[in-house]
Design a protein around this motif. Structure first.
Motif, short mmCIF file in Angstrom:
data_model
loop_
_atom_site.label_atom_id
_atom_site.label_comp_id
_atom_site.label_asym_id
_atom_site.label_seq_id
_atom_site.Cartn_x
_atom_site.Cartn_y
_atom_site.Cartn_z
N ASP A 62 8.82 -14.06 0.73
CA ASP A 62 8.31 -12.82 1.32
C ASP A 62 7.61 -11.98 0.26
O ASP A 62 7.32 -12.45 -0.85
N GLU A 63 7.37 -10.71 0.59
CA GLU A 63 6.60 -9.83 -0.29
C GLU A 63 7.32 -9.51 -1.60
O GLU A 63 6.69 -9.05 -2.56
N SER A 235 8.00 -7.10 7.27
CA SER A 235 6.88 -7.95 6.83
C SER A 235 5.60 -7.70 7.62
O SER A 235 4.64 -8.44 7.47
N GLN A 236 5.57 -6.65 8.44
CA GLN A 236 4.40 -6.41 9.28
C GLN A 236 3.11 -6.25 8.47
O GLN A 236 2.09 -6.86 8.78
N GLN A 237 3.17 -5.45 7.41
CA GLN A 237 1.94 -5.14 6.68
C GLN A 237 1.43 -6.31 5.85
O GLN A 237 0.29 -6.28 5.36
N TYR A 238 2.27 -7.36 5.69
CA TYR A 238 1.83 -8.52 4.92
C TYR A 238 1.54 -9.73 5.80
O TYR A 238 1.24 -10.81 5.28
N HIS A 240 -0.95 -10.51 7.65
CA HIS A 240 -2.31 -11.07 7.57
C HIS A 240 -2.51 -11.89 6.30
O HIS A 240 -3.41 -12.71 6.23
N GLN A 241 -1.65 -11.66 5.28
CA GLN A 241 -1.74 -12.44 4.04
C GLN A 241 -0.85 -13.67 4.07
O GLN A 241 -1.20 -14.70 3.51
#
Length: 279
Positions: A62-63, A235-238, A240-241
């Motif tokens: 994850d991020e 993890s919503q903001q990541y 697209h990556q």
């Protein structure tokens, strides 16, 4: 060793059999999480952040560089525990309310008006309001979901109790002067187990989805508790990556909830006298 007839009938349905096998796999992974994952779910490795699924990390990272597979199998413990406690609590309190309302006519109207008032609000809105009042802790989320789903069980149990209390065998034991508590415990409650078991399986699935929804909206359990819902929410903001940080916990929620629904449907069809012949 021969399996019980009821279980053999249930296993004749391929869909229910597959759903039950998936649930068994999820339960085993949750129980054996420390032994089936090589990483600690909370260990961070910034240099390994957002790595795609591979040999080192089966489901990627994850991020914060945490292993997604380890987080999902450990998160299964929390998600399943929340759902189990919610379903058990809702069944216990709902059965008590439904039995009381269905057997004692004077208490029927006031209890059912309270139940109707609670059911007038959408489940997720009522859960959000209750969590906002109690606070966003693991225990408070469970309590809120128990309050949300108790009215469902209460209405089902009440409806069945109204029918059973008028049957001849109940009239006979009442005529013999048997104590009311004994009538409820020994003669009515055992005949309510079929609808109660069905509600238990459905509420288990609903609770998993509700917890995920609350966490996604930011009003569920604290972010440091690795439930499937908090993983999706964090993890919503990541997404697209690194799509896998949303995909795998989302799949875990979908597969578990759908499997529970299918097993619940199978149990309902098996226990319903009108549908038994179709099996």
């Amino acid at each position: 060793m021969k399996l019980p007839l009821t279980l053999r009938r249930l296993m004749r349905r391929p869909v229910v059999l597959v759903a039950g096998a998936l649930l068994a796999v999820v339960a085993v992974l949750a129980l054996a999480a420390p032994w089936v994952s090589s990483y600690d779910p909370n260990d961070t490795a910034v240099l390994s952040r957002l790595q795609a699924p591979g040999v080192a990390h089966l489901m990627g990272t994850d991020e914060l560089g945490r292993d997604m597979y380890a987080r999902i199998v450990h998160g299964a413990r929390y998600s399943l525990a929340i759902a189990a406690l919610t379903s058990l609590g809702a069944v216990v309190f709902g059965s008590l309310i439904g039995l009381t309302a269905g057997f004692f006519r004077r208490l029927d109207a006031p209890l059912m008006r309270v139940v109707d008032a609670m059911m007038a609000l959408p489940d997720i809105l009522l859960a959000i309001a209750l969590v906002a009042i109690f606070g966003g802790t693991l225990l408070n989320v469970v309590l809120a979901l128990v309050l949300v789903y108790t009215p469902r069980v209460a209405r089902v149990v009440r409806a069945s109790t109204l029918v059973i209390r008028e049957l001849l065998f109940v009239e006979a034991v009442r005529a013999l002067g048997v104590h009311t508590f004994r009538i409820l415990w020994r003669h009515i409650l055992p005949n309510l187990m079929s609808p109660i078991l069905v509600q238990l399986s459905f509420i288990f699935a609903y609770a998993i989805l509700a917890e995920a929804g609350l966490s996604f909206l930011g009003v569920g359990v604290p972010p440091d508790v690795p439930t499937w819902g908090t993983m999706v929410a964090g993890s919503q903001q990541y997404a697209h990556q690194a799509f896998w940080i949303v995909l795998f916990p989302g799949l875990a929620i979908i597969v578990t909830a759908l499997s529970l629904q299918l097993v619940g449907d199978g149990v309902r069809d098996l226990l319903d006298p009108r549908l038994k012949k179709a099996l």
